[in-house]
Design an enzyme around this catalytic site. Structure first.
Site, PDB file in Angstrom:
ATOM      1  N   ASP A 181      -7.537 -10.044   8.408  1.00 31.56           N
ATOM      2  CA  ASP A 181      -7.473  -8.798   7.442  1.00 31.56           C
ATOM      3  C   ASP A 181      -8.879  -8.718   7.026  1.00 31.56           C
ATOM      4  O   ASP A 181      -9.189  -7.134   7.162  1.00 31.56           O
ATOM      5  CB  ASP A 181      -7.327  -8.484   6.530  1.00 31.56           C
ATOM      6  CG  ASP A 181      -6.721  -7.874   5.122  1.00 31.56           C
ATOM      7  OD1 ASP A 181      -6.320  -6.745   6.027  1.00 31.56           O
ATOM      8  OD2 ASP A 181      -7.581  -7.589   4.351  1.00 31.56           O
ATOM      9  N   LYS A 233       0.631  -1.364  -0.226  1.00 29.06           N
ATOM     10  CA  LYS A 233      -0.427  -0.049  -0.058  1.00 29.06           C
ATOM     11  C   LYS A 233       0.611   1.368   0.020  1.00 29.06           C
ATOM     12  O   LYS A 233       0.233   2.424  -0.114  1.00 29.06           O
ATOM     13  CB  LYS A 233      -0.812   0.224   1.468  1.00 29.06           C
ATOM     14  CG  LYS A 233      -1.822  -0.570   1.172  1.00 29.06           C
ATOM     15  CD  LYS A 233      -3.135  -1.075   1.779  1.00 29.06           C
ATOM     16  CE  LYS A 233      -4.725  -1.199   1.470  1.00 29.06           C
ATOM     17  NZ  LYS A 233      -5.274  -1.664   2.771  1.00 29.06           N
ATOM     18  N   HIS A 242      -1.989  -4.035  -4.814  1.00 31.83           N
ATOM     19  CA  HIS A 242      -0.626  -3.870  -3.859  1.00 31.83           C
ATOM     20  C   HIS A 242      -0.256  -4.948  -3.382  1.00 31.83           C
ATOM     21  O   HIS A 242       0.500  -5.407  -2.780  1.00 31.83           O
ATOM     22  CB  HIS A 242      -0.799  -2.843  -2.550  1.00 31.83           C
ATOM     23  CG  HIS A 242      -2.592  -3.506  -1.660  1.00 31.83           C
ATOM     24  ND1 HIS A 242      -3.615  -3.531  -1.875  1.00 31.83           N
ATOM     25  CD2 HIS A 242      -2.336  -4.445  -0.756  1.00 31.83           C
ATOM     26  CE1 HIS A 242      -4.219  -3.918  -1.207  1.00 31.83           C
ATOM     27  NE2 HIS A 242      -3.043  -4.476   0.065  1.00 31.83           N
TER      28      HIS A 242
END
Length: 476
Positions: A415, A337, A362
């Site tokens: 996540d 990122k 990313h």
């Protein structure tokens, strides 16, 4: 070469972390760090490497000891350690793409009218005329205070991370004073002349040399240094730099495909360092500080994902060594990122198709960074898959269930859980019940039911929420 699914290893158990220390070449770590820092500064790949090559050629003309040369070398490679920490603020203040802003900022002249022209060209570029003029006026009115704020944040954070990674105080000081100017008009402390560390003086000049050479050629770089001698730059160093720049093969060497190998083959980087488990943890946490500083909405995200990953692994009965390894995967999973603009990361509305394609890059960018370090190669494979789904509809590779190891599935669950239960640009954090309701609908298609049930059981037995579960935690 673009990465494809074929570059991801087939699912397998992650390596059990050995208790004995291992050895790696420092070059592996430095190469990965410099690559990551190039991403967040919006510079062409190899910027930190090129700066190091330029600065160390100048060092050849100075009477530096071996220790001093090593500290300068590390300062040059790591000068941008704190650069992610002001990205969100740049987007907020200037209403522009932070990567383009940083890239363009490095080529403005020293004169006041150059700075004003830069602000006019790079502020509120997508706004209507009235809003753009208001933003430009506000920036100009606050210019001195804003410059101090942005640079102090970057320099302080960079020095702190260097110390976390066990580099010397001299390296940390060199990073902290990178933006000081010889005439005392720099930031963040307004240091003057020889009060500025030598490493900082050389690093800033190497940076300007690289940026101007890559954009306008070696002659333009030399002219820029000479025009700033005595105000931005140490007047005694400028002739040494210009002698290097005006060598016939300077530009060709700077752009050579072998430059990274030559820089990382120098003696400081060739040192073999012993990396025990504690040091690997510290390195992972240091990387995560760089990652999470990129956006207020991701502040603390990597540490929380690591924490949830550990909770799942503990619930599933994994041993302590494996849990420690998985926590590193959680800390490092979003390093890519750094190469995504905050105009996308912090956007409060739905991303356009083009923006989403950038966002989907990313994990690939992160894989490219982590695979450079041998002790993180296996972590890189797991981290790259954290947006994949069991049904093959995830990204970036569209892997399906039989290609996803249990470690990949665990990280994905952790996540997603943090993404739902923490603030995001487009919504506030969800309550636990709503997050679980959404994840219930994802089991079997997007997420693994065993890993997900382990998370639910661990959350029920814990003192949830995890620490730092808000974007309002301080980032400075």
């Amino acid at each position: 070469m673009a990465l494809t699914a074929e570059h991801i290893d087939p699912p397998a158990a992650s390596p059990t972390v050995a208790g004995d220390p291992r050895s790696i070449r420092l070059a592996e770590l430095l190469g990965a760090l410099s690559h990551a820092l190039d991403l967040t500064e919006g510079q062409p790949e190899g910027h930190c490497i090129r700066c190091c090559w330029i600065g160390m050629q100048v060092a050849d003309a100075l009477d530096l000891s071996a220790d001093e040369r090593a500290d300068l070398y590390f300062t040059l490679l790591l000068k941008d350690l704190g650069c992610s920490s002001n990205a969100a603020r740049i987007c907020e203040l200037y209403r522009t793409d932070d990567l383009a802003f940083k890239r363009n900022f490095k080529v403005i002249g020293a004169a006041t009218h150059h700075k004003l022209e830069f602000v006019a060209r790079n502020t509120g570029v997508s706004d209507n005329t009235i809003r753009r003029m208001k933003t430009i006026a506000s920036v100009i009115a606050q210019s001195s205070a804003l410059a101090t704020e942005l640079i102090q944040t970057r320099c302080t954070r960079g020095a702190d991370i260097a110390r976390m990674m066990r580099f010397s105080d001299a390296v940390a000081a060199g990073i902290a004073s990178l933006d000081e100017h010889w005439n005392g008009a720099g930031q963040p402390e307004g240091r003057h002349g020889s009060a500025i560390p030598l490493y900082s003086r050389i690093a800033l000049m190497a940076q300007v040399t690289d940026v101007f050479t890559m954009q306008s050629g070696a002659d333009a770089a030399a002219a820029e240094l000479e025009s700033r001698a005595g105000n931005w730059f140490d007047p005694d160093l400028v002739p040494l730099f210009c002698e290097v720049i005006r060598q016939p093969d300077f530009t060709a060497s700077l752009q050579s495909d072998t430059l990274e190998h030559r820089v990382l083959s120098r003696s400081p980087a060739q040192a073999t360092i012993e990396v025990d488990e504690q040091y690997l943890d510290e390195i992972s946490h240091a990387f995560s500080r760089v990652i999470d500083a990129k956006s207020p909405f991701t502040y603390g995200h990597s540490e929380r994902v690591a924490e949830y990953t550990d909770m799942i692994c503990a619930q599933l009965g994994h041993d302590r060594a494996h849990r420690r390894w998985m926590m590193r995967a959680g800390l490092l999973h979003d390093i890519g990122k750094l190469g995504v603009s905050n105009t996308i990361l912090d956007k409060p509305d739905k991303l356009t198709d083009e923006e989403f394609e950038i966002m989907k890059s990313h994990p690939v960018l992160g894989h490219a960074v982590l695979r450079r370090v041998s002790v993180f190669e296996d972590v890189a494979e797991v981290a790259a898959a954290h947006h994949e789904r069991l049904d093959g509809r995830g990204y970036p590779y569209g892997l399906s269930a039989d290609q996803l190891s249990m470690d990949m599935r665990i990280l994905t669950v952790a996540d997603i859980f943090d993404a739902l239960t923490a603030d995001r640009p487009y919504r506030a954090a969800m309550p636990l019940e709503k997050a679980f309701a959404i994840m219930d609908d994802m089991t079997g298609t997007a997420i693994d039911d065993v890993a997900y049930q382990a998370l639910k059981d661990a959350i029920a037995a814990s003192q949830w929420p995890a620490r730092g579960n808000s974007r309002h935690d301080p980032v400075n």
